[in-house]
Design a protein around this motif. Sequence first.
Motif, mmCIF file in Angstrom:
data_model
loop_
_atom_site.group_PDB
_atom_site.id
_atom_site.type_symbol
_atom_site.label_atom_id
_atom_site.label_comp_id
_atom_site.label_asym_id
_atom_site.label_seq_id
_atom_site.Cartn_x
_atom_site.Cartn_y
_atom_site.Cartn_z
ATOM 1 N N VAL A 124 8.229 6.664 40.667
ATOM 2 C CA VAL A 124 7.645 7.866 40.059
ATOM 3 C C VAL A 124 8.614 8.349 38.990
ATOM 4 N N HIS A 125 8.132 8.534 37.757
ATOM 5 C CA HIS A 125 8.976 8.969 36.646
ATOM 6 C C HIS A 125 8.321 10.119 35.905
ATOM 7 N N ALA A 126 9.094 11.159 35.624
ATOM 8 C CA ALA A 126 8.662 12.255 34.759
ATOM 9 C C ALA A 126 9.803 12.569 33.804
ATOM 10 N N ASP A 127 9.500 12.716 32.530
ATOM 11 C CA ASP A 127 10.555 13.007 31.568
ATOM 12 C C ASP A 127 11.198 14.365 31.823
ATOM 13 N N TYR B 258 12.691 -0.409 40.647
ATOM 14 C CA TYR B 258 14.023 -0.480 40.064
ATOM 15 C C TYR B 258 14.750 0.817 40.394
ATOM 16 N N GLU B 259 14.169 1.948 40.013
ATOM 17 C CA GLU B 259 14.613 3.249 40.489
ATOM 18 C C GLU B 259 13.444 3.936 41.165
ATOM 19 N N GLY B 260 13.716 4.616 42.269
ATOM 20 C CA GLY B 260 12.625 5.163 43.067
ATOM 21 C C GLY B 260 11.928 6.317 42.392
ATOM 22 N N ILE B 261 12.612 7.460 42.289
ATOM 23 C CA ILE B 261 12.047 8.593 41.560
ATOM 24 C C ILE B 261 13.073 9.065 40.541
ATOM 25 N N GLU B 262 12.581 9.436 39.353
ATOM 26 C CA GLU B 262 13.475 9.744 38.240
ATOM 27 C C GLU B 262 12.878 10.856 37.390
ATOM 28 N N SER B 263 13.711 11.844 37.058
ATOM 29 C CA SER B 263 13.313 12.912 36.155
ATOM 30 C C SER B 263 14.549 13.706 35.766
ATOM 31 N N ALA B 264 14.409 14.548 34.755
ATOM 32 C CA ALA B 264 15.510 15.430 34.382
ATOM 33 C C ALA B 264 15.743 16.495 35.440
ATOM 34 N N MET B 265 14.662 16.998 36.056
ATOM 35 C CA MET B 265 14.789 17.963 37.138
ATOM 36 C C MET B 265 13.875 17.542 38.268
ATOM 37 N N ASN C 297 17.191 9.412 40.874
ATOM 38 C CA ASN C 297 18.028 9.493 39.683
ATOM 39 C C ASN C 297 17.639 10.700 38.852
ATOM 40 N N VAL C 298 18.543 11.673 38.752
ATOM 41 C CA VAL C 298 18.384 12.728 37.759
ATOM 42 C C VAL C 298 18.786 12.116 36.432
ATOM 43 N N SER C 299 17.907 12.148 35.446
ATOM 44 C CA SER C 299 17.976 11.217 34.322
ATOM 45 C C SER C 299 19.200 11.366 33.446
ATOM 46 N N GLY C 300 20.052 12.351 33.713
ATOM 47 C CA GLY C 300 21.327 12.378 33.013
ATOM 48 C C GLY C 300 22.263 11.285 33.477
ATOM 49 N N GLY C 301 21.960 10.698 34.648
ATOM 50 C CA GLY C 301 22.786 9.616 35.168
ATOM 51 C C GLY C 301 22.579 8.331 34.402
ATOM 52 N N SER C 302 23.518 7.424 34.509
ATOM 53 C CA SER C 302 23.437 6.145 33.815
ATOM 54 C C SER C 302 22.973 5.063 34.763
ATOM 55 N N ASP C 303 22.049 4.237 34.294
ATOM 56 C CA ASP C 303 21.552 3.122 35.102
ATOM 57 C C ASP C 303 22.567 1.983 35.064
ATOM 58 N N GLN D 41 14.464 1.751 30.728
ATOM 59 C CA GLN D 41 15.769 2.242 31.138
ATOM 60 C C GLN D 41 16.074 3.545 30.421
ATOM 61 N N ASN D 42 16.633 4.518 31.147
ATOM 62 C CA ASN D 42 16.935 5.826 30.591
ATOM 63 C C ASN D 42 18.427 6.091 30.694
ATOM 64 N N ASP D 43 19.086 6.308 29.560
ATOM 65 C CA ASP D 43 20.497 6.656 29.518
ATOM 66 C C ASP D 43 20.657 7.988 28.800
ATOM 67 N N SER D 44 19.814 8.950 29.134
ATOM 68 C CA SER D 44 19.822 10.225 28.440
ATOM 69 C C SER D 44 21.034 11.047 28.834
ATOM 70 N N ALA D 45 21.451 11.907 27.921
ATOM 71 C CA ALA D 45 22.593 12.770 28.169
ATOM 72 C C ALA D 45 22.211 13.902 29.111
ATOM 73 N N VAL D 46 23.204 14.434 29.826
ATOM 74 C CA VAL D 46 22.954 15.547 30.728
ATOM 75 C C VAL D 46 22.602 16.784 29.914
ATOM 76 N N SER D 47 21.549 17.497 30.321
ATOM 77 C CA SER D 47 21.165 18.738 29.654
ATOM 78 C C SER D 47 21.356 19.897 30.619
ATOM 79 N N GLY D 48 21.151 21.105 30.114
ATOM 80 C CA GLY D 48 21.351 22.288 30.934
ATOM 81 C C GLY D 48 20.365 22.421 32.071
ATOM 82 N N THR D 49 19.219 21.729 31.996
ATOM 83 C CA THR D 49 18.206 21.842 33.048
ATOM 84 C C THR D 49 18.256 20.699 34.050
#
Length: 491
Positions: free
Chosen positions: A388-391, A407-414, A432-438, A448-456
């Motif tokens: 399950v993935h949500a941006d 590959y990753e179970g559930i993933e989102s910024a929050m 995986n909180v998407s600020g993390g690195s795969d 694959q998501n290698d997004s930077a950590v944000s305030g949320t």
Amino acid sequence: MRKLWTLLFVMVFALTACSVPSARAVEITPVAQSAGSVEAVSTAEPKTVPTTDVTLSPIEVEYDADDGRPNGLDTSADSAITATIELDGDTIDVEGAGVIVDAVDHDGARVTITAAGTYAINGALDDGQIVVDAGDEDVIVLVLNGAQISCSTGAPITIVNAEKAIITLASGTENSVTDGDAFVLEEGSDEPNAAIFSHDDLTINGSGALTVNATYHAGIVSKDDLKITGGTLTVNALNDGIKGRDSLVIKAGTVTVNAGGDGLEASNDEETEKGTIVIEDGTLSITAGLDGIQAETRLQVDGGILTITSGGGSANGSDHSGWGVWGRSGNGEDAGATDSAKGLKAGQDVTITDGNITIDASDDAIHSNGSVTISAGNLLLASGDDGVHADATLTIDGGSLTITQSYEGIESAMITINDGDVHIVASDDGINVSGGSDGSAMGGRPGQNDSAVSGTDHLYLNGGTVVVDAGGDGIDANSPIDMTGGTVIVN
């Protein structure tokens, strides 16, 4: 923060007592409370969970009285029939008003319905068309009463103009619509592009059966709203199976789709309140080369039984060279970069309030470019990428969510888990909180998501049971984690 780190330390310490399997293939079974589990107890006040800027209201579907007809129409009642259309090979006979019969370029036969009313269609047409070209306020009902309609050079059923067209599948009947692989279209036009094509609202109802064989492009397309409120419907399509541009609603019935492209689709990307799909009930079986169900804006599942295979399934996912079928369109041509093979997909939001959902996807099983909310239902997912993935936000308020492969179970910024039973098997990170690195992705993989950590970026664990078996991190968050309740088991 000291209490949080103490809790995490206790979790890690307790879990070192658990045996670690040598193989990654794990069969998930309900897990009883044991030394390897930690039930979080906090005396602090629960933290306030941030919400998104926009609160989405449930999609409410409106039905007209003529959308129903659950038992079809009694075609023996002559007073209810405007005209009866008898198909006989290469000829058409009509008894009644509102119908014009003429020949078409390929020497077949065509009827054109020009006035509001109910038209019963019987028999077989070898190479011809049923065309509706009526007034802007006319409602047309086509009762398929054991009709087999074929056309080699165009859409066998075409709605050119009407307020709304309704295809009623008469009780106890078997019907079919079959097109050819080469449509003759007006110069500069790419429509019609489906075996059943409507420029206006279209409803399919009744209790009979209809098989659509589309060898040119799509199976059933409406340029406005498309509703399915009954019947047994089978669609075999070279490209997309069933498509309502503004909206697609399935209220009841049995729907089977075999599509080279998307199984179900709502494609309006110009109006924010359109491009929606709502599944209220029914039994759906979808096999799609690309996305199983794809809504341009919002996708809402309120019930029903859904079985979806997309892109050849999880065995054809990102763990295999060539990334499965990604990058291939339904007609064998090279697809654009936006093509995907997800199970459930929406541009803004996926909301699941109930239902029994089984997905086997080579790409994400459930994906939203915005938010995902799961409040109830039974979900069994296998994915070649994310379960399950949500941006932006992913919220689980209840239900049963089992991810047997990902590959990753559930993933989102929050991510917020308030309740429910969540079981995850992942070859990389379980949560995986998407600020993390795969970091476990050797050479990377699609999605694959290698997004930077944000305030949320945040993980909230407020209740429920979470069981994770991961080849990478059990829980990966380069951002805060708050646990105020629930049980978490990580292997």
